[in-house]
Design an enzyme around this catalytic site. Sequence first.
Site, PDB file in Angstrom:
ATOM      1  N   HIS A   6       0.809  -1.213   0.000  1.00  0.00           N
ATOM      2  CA  HIS A   6       0.000   0.000   0.000  1.00  0.00           C
ATOM      3  C   HIS A   6       0.847   1.270   0.000  1.00  0.00           C
ATOM      4  O   HIS A   6       0.360   2.332  -0.387  1.00  0.00           O
ATOM      5  CB  HIS A   6      -0.965  -0.005   1.190  1.00  0.00           C
ATOM      6  CG  HIS A   6      -2.133  -0.902   0.982  1.00  0.00           C
ATOM      7  ND1 HIS A   6      -3.443  -0.479   1.066  1.00  0.00           N
ATOM      8  CD2 HIS A   6      -2.204  -2.223   0.655  1.00  0.00           C
ATOM      9  CE1 HIS A   6      -4.258  -1.484   0.816  1.00  0.00           C
ATOM     10  NE2 HIS A   6      -3.520  -2.560   0.567  1.00  0.00           N
ATOM     11  N   HIS A  36      -0.730 -13.052  -0.907  1.00  0.00           N
ATOM     12  CA  HIS A  36      -1.984 -13.391  -0.230  1.00  0.00           C
ATOM     13  C   HIS A  36      -1.965 -14.802   0.340  1.00  0.00           C
ATOM     14  O   HIS A  36      -2.951 -15.231   0.943  1.00  0.00           O
ATOM     15  CB  HIS A  36      -3.164 -13.240  -1.192  1.00  0.00           C
ATOM     16  CG  HIS A  36      -3.511 -11.820  -1.475  1.00  0.00           C
ATOM     17  ND1 HIS A  36      -4.427 -11.438  -2.446  1.00  0.00           N
ATOM     18  CD2 HIS A  36      -3.067 -10.664  -0.923  1.00  0.00           C
ATOM     19  CE1 HIS A  36      -4.519 -10.116  -2.472  1.00  0.00           C
ATOM     20  NE2 HIS A  36      -3.704  -9.626  -1.555  1.00  0.00           N
TER      21      HIS A  36
END
Length: 329
Positions: free
Chosen positions: A123, A244
Amino acid sequence: MTTTTASLVKTFLFRCDSFSSFKFKCKFESPAKTRLLSPATEKHVVRSSRAWRIRCLSDDPGSSHVFVASRRKMVVLLSTVQLLSHMLPQNGNAAEIYPVMQNEIRKVVTKGKAAGVLRLVFHDAGTFELDDHSGGINGSIAYELERPENIGLKKSLKVLAKAKVKVDEIQPVSWADMISVAGSEAVSICGGPTIPVVLGRLDSAQPDPEGKLPPETLSASGLKECFKRKGFSTQELVALSGAHTIGSKGFGDPTVFDNAYYKILLEKPWTSTSKMTSMVGLPSDHALVQDDECLRWVKRYAEDQDKFFEDFTNAYIKLVNSGAKWNML
């Protein structure tokens, strides 16, 4: 020394990596008129050289190596040197502070917190745009924690802040460096590859523009286009998506970094009528197996964990260098 004789243009000092103390210097010497011995006449003749000389000097005064390059090759070389100088550690104390950072990070980042720390990297760095070189890894995530896409990251930053305080007591480091190294350590803590991270990034004093992160609802074509704008290939997109594999997305053991993510993607559990399995992954995860090009890499990584580790390592290094502004000594 005149302009017709070899002259020193610039001396560069490099450190090979953040763990090595080996150094070398290069002297770039401009073309000169060189007096040569003609084999046929055994007379000295003056020949105007079109080549540049590069003399690499070791710490041993009696040791040096000379390479010769054409003007065209020299332009390429100088451009490469400039690029590499930004990719190498800029801080002379990097070799000393790097293990300190690793040690302090491992004191506060447990396997259960690793996914949040790794998400912090994506991010912060994921705002990079190749066309104008805006955004990227710059620590601006500290100003962006209230944005909807960054919900939950405040805890991860607080965790790293504890480690950063200890590191800064020895030598101040940027948030960009701290986040980059922390992500690497998070992967390693969970059994993933060891990823080397160079130091020297500068922090931004303001937030990056909003709307630069790829939405979780993007289709495969949308994902590929988004990552292309950030300088990443489809292969790198699929490799980075493997992050992930840790966390609460439902791809195997949430604290183990492995290739289970790809194996489960191929099973498509979200198509099941079971409420639990239907919640596995994000729409952007599901999209990877709906695109032939992405699917090829999903299958490859599902079959070969070593290949996944190799490609993830390379893509991660590229990610944490994207858009970075470097400390020039």
